[in-house]
Scaffold this motif. Structure first.
Motif, PDB file in Angstrom:
ATOM      1  N   GLU A   1       0.818  -1.213   0.000  1.00  0.00           N
ATOM      2  CA  GLU A   1       0.000   0.000   0.000  1.00  0.00           C
ATOM      3  C   GLU A   1       0.852   1.263   0.000  1.00  0.00           C
ATOM      4  O   GLU A   1       0.596   2.196  -0.761  1.00  0.00           O
ATOM      5  CB  GLU A   1      -0.958  -0.012   1.192  1.00  0.00           C
ATOM      6  CG  GLU A   1      -2.072  -1.029   1.039  1.00  0.00           C
ATOM      7  CD  GLU A   1      -2.994  -1.077   2.249  1.00  0.00           C
ATOM      8  OE1 GLU A   1      -3.126  -0.052   2.959  1.00  0.00           O
ATOM      9  OE2 GLU A   1      -3.583  -2.144   2.480  1.00  0.00           O
ATOM     10  N   ILE A   2       1.885   1.322   0.846  1.00  0.00           N
ATOM     11  CA  ILE A   2       2.713   2.528   0.913  1.00  0.00           C
ATOM     12  C   ILE A   2       3.562   2.673  -0.338  1.00  0.00           C
ATOM     13  O   ILE A   2       3.827   3.792  -0.786  1.00  0.00           O
ATOM     14  CB  ILE A   2       3.552   2.599   2.214  1.00  0.00           C
ATOM     15  CG1 ILE A   2       4.164   3.997   2.406  1.00  0.00           C
ATOM     16  CG2 ILE A   2       4.636   1.552   2.232  1.00  0.00           C
ATOM     17  CD1 ILE A   2       3.196   5.100   2.646  1.00  0.00           C
ATOM     18  N   CYS A   3       3.985   1.571  -0.936  1.00  0.00           N
ATOM     19  CA  CYS A   3       4.729   1.662  -2.201  1.00  0.00           C
ATOM     20  C   CYS A   3       3.845   2.256  -3.297  1.00  0.00           C
ATOM     21  O   CYS A   3       4.300   3.100  -4.076  1.00  0.00           O
ATOM     22  CB  CYS A   3       5.254   0.297  -2.634  1.00  0.00           C
ATOM     23  SG  CYS A   3       6.745  -0.237  -1.771  1.00  0.00           S
ATOM     24  N   ASN A   4       2.601   1.824  -3.345  1.00  0.00           N
ATOM     25  CA  ASN A   4       1.687   2.388  -4.341  1.00  0.00           C
ATOM     26  C   ASN A   4       1.397   3.863  -4.060  1.00  0.00           C
ATOM     27  O   ASN A   4       1.327   4.673  -4.981  1.00  0.00           O
ATOM     28  CB  ASN A   4       0.402   1.567  -4.409  1.00  0.00           C
ATOM     29  CG  ASN A   4       0.610   0.266  -5.137  1.00  0.00           C
ATOM     30  OD1 ASN A   4       1.228   0.216  -6.194  1.00  0.00           O
ATOM     31  ND2 ASN A   4       0.109  -0.817  -4.577  1.00  0.00           N
TER      32      ASN A   4
ATOM     33  N   ALA B   1       4.421   5.817  -5.193  1.00  0.00           N
ATOM     34  CA  ALA B   1       4.444   5.954  -6.654  1.00  0.00           C
ATOM     35  C   ALA B   1       3.512   7.073  -7.099  1.00  0.00           C
ATOM     36  O   ALA B   1       3.877   7.904  -7.945  1.00  0.00           O
ATOM     37  CB  ALA B   1       4.065   4.633  -7.316  1.00  0.00           C
ATOM     38  N   GLU B   2       2.335   7.129  -6.527  1.00  0.00           N
ATOM     39  CA  GLU B   2       1.362   8.158  -6.903  1.00  0.00           C
ATOM     40  C   GLU B   2       1.822   9.556  -6.515  1.00  0.00           C
ATOM     41  O   GLU B   2       1.765  10.487  -7.319  1.00  0.00           O
ATOM     42  CB  GLU B   2       0.015   7.859  -6.254  1.00  0.00           C
ATOM     43  CG  GLU B   2      -0.669   6.651  -6.842  1.00  0.00           C
ATOM     44  CD  GLU B   2      -1.951   6.290  -6.118  1.00  0.00           C
ATOM     45  OE1 GLU B   2      -2.532   7.158  -5.424  1.00  0.00           O
ATOM     46  OE2 GLU B   2      -2.380   5.130  -6.238  1.00  0.00           O
ATOM     47  N   VAL B   3       2.301   9.719  -5.275  1.00  0.00           N
ATOM     48  CA  VAL B   3       2.713  11.050  -4.828  1.00  0.00           C
ATOM     49  C   VAL B   3       3.952  11.517  -5.592  1.00  0.00           C
ATOM     50  O   VAL B   3       4.106  12.708  -5.882  1.00  0.00           O
ATOM     51  CB  VAL B   3       2.903  11.107  -3.289  1.00  0.00           C
ATOM     52  CG1 VAL B   3       4.182  10.445  -2.841  1.00  0.00           C
ATOM     53  CG2 VAL B   3       2.865  12.548  -2.793  1.00  0.00           C
ATOM     54  N   CYS B   4       4.815  10.577  -5.965  1.00  0.00           N
ATOM     55  CA  CYS B   4       6.007  10.944  -6.729  1.00  0.00           C
ATOM     56  C   CYS B   4       5.661  11.357  -8.157  1.00  0.00           C
ATOM     57  O   CYS B   4       6.294  12.264  -8.698  1.00  0.00           O
ATOM     58  CB  CYS B   4       7.019   9.803  -6.726  1.00  0.00           C
ATOM     59  SG  CYS B   4       7.979   9.748  -5.204  1.00  0.00           S
ATOM     60  N   GLU B   5       4.683  10.708  -8.748  1.00  0.00           N
ATOM     61  CA  GLU B   5       4.244  11.135 -10.085  1.00  0.00           C
ATOM     62  C   GLU B   5       3.709  12.565 -10.025  1.00  0.00           C
ATOM     63  O   GLU B   5       4.002  13.395 -10.881  1.00  0.00           O
ATOM     64  CB  GLU B   5       3.180  10.179 -10.646  1.00  0.00           C
ATOM     65  CG  GLU B   5       3.694   8.821 -11.022  1.00  0.00           C
ATOM     66  CD  GLU B   5       4.557   8.796 -12.279  1.00  0.00           C
ATOM     67  OE1 GLU B   5       4.820   9.843 -12.901  1.00  0.00           O
ATOM     68  OE2 GLU B   5       4.986   7.682 -12.639  1.00  0.00           O
ATOM     69  N   TRP B   6       2.933  12.851  -8.989  1.00  0.00           N
ATOM     70  CA  TRP B   6       2.375  14.196  -8.814  1.00  0.00           C
ATOM     71  C   TRP B   6       3.497  15.207  -8.571  1.00  0.00           C
ATOM     72  O   TRP B   6       3.539  16.261  -9.210  1.00  0.00           O
ATOM     73  CB  TRP B   6       1.392  14.179  -7.646  1.00  0.00           C
ATOM     74  CG  TRP B   6       0.910  15.522  -7.195  1.00  0.00           C
ATOM     75  CD1 TRP B   6       0.301  16.479  -7.964  1.00  0.00           C
ATOM     76  CD2 TRP B   6       0.980  16.058  -5.879  1.00  0.00           C
ATOM     77  NE1 TRP B   6      -0.008  17.573  -7.197  1.00  0.00           N
ATOM     78  CE2 TRP B   6       0.392  17.337  -5.909  1.00  0.00           C
ATOM     79  CE3 TRP B   6       1.473  15.570  -4.675  1.00  0.00           C
ATOM     80  CZ2 TRP B   6       0.297  18.133  -4.775  1.00  0.00           C
ATOM     81  CZ3 TRP B   6       1.364  16.371  -3.555  1.00  0.00           C
ATOM     82  CH2 TRP B   6       0.781  17.644  -3.606  1.00  0.00           C
ATOM     83  N   CYS B   7       4.409  14.884  -7.676  1.00  0.00           N
ATOM     84  CA  CYS B   7       5.502  15.791  -7.349  1.00  0.00           C
ATOM     85  C   CYS B   7       6.365  16.056  -8.585  1.00  0.00           C
ATOM     86  O   CYS B   7       6.704  17.207  -8.878  1.00  0.00           O
ATOM     87  CB  CYS B   7       6.340  15.220  -6.210  1.00  0.00           C
ATOM     88  SG  CYS B   7       7.595  16.356  -5.557  1.00  0.00           S
ATOM     89  N   ALA B   8       6.705  15.013  -9.312  1.00  0.00           N
ATOM     90  CA  ALA B   8       7.525  15.182 -10.516  1.00  0.00           C
ATOM     91  C   ALA B   8       6.825  16.080 -11.520  1.00  0.00           C
ATOM     92  O   ALA B   8       7.450  16.958 -12.124  1.00  0.00           O
ATOM     93  CB  ALA B   8       7.830  13.820 -11.147  1.00  0.00           C
TER      94      ALA B   8
END
Length: 117
Positions: free
Chosen positions: A22-25, A28-35
């Protein structure tokens, strides 16, 4: 059905493995947004690149854990390392998306370290 509900039905996984997936997913989502938020700002290029690396490796690690891969331990170590590096980079920036990303990545790194045997 949410991803968390789906993961909770994988009865061969331990609670720790479910939480790590769950935390890995989430990472991944927050990093896509941040990037995406960092794009176009030269000062944020390193942040964007590291976030993209985390998004890829965290989602891969989650998939390897879900299928019980023999290689998930090696990915856990790699994921924890890149999460820690990216969290440090994100923490240097005042942007809300970077600060939130750093928090999630610190938690992800901790969970991934717990998956290393």
């Amino acid at each position: 059905m949410s991803l968390a509900e789906t993961v909770s039905k994988m009865d061969r996984l331990s609670d720790e493995e479910r939480e790590c997936i769950e935390i890995c997913n989430e990472a991944a989502e927050v990093c896509e947004w941040c990037a995406d938020e960092c794009l176009g700002d030269e000062e944020m290029e390193t942040c964007a690149r590291l976030c993209r690396d985390v998004a890829d490796i965290a989602s891969l690690h989650a998939r390897f854990m879900a299928r019980g891969s023999n290689y998930s331990t090696q990915l856990a170590e790699a994921c924890a390392g890149v999460c820690e590096e990216c969290a440090e980079e994100c923490a240097r920036h005042d942007a809300d998306h970077c600060q939130l990303c750093a928090e999630v990545l610190e938690e992800c790194a901790e969970h991934c370290r717990g998956m290393i045997n």
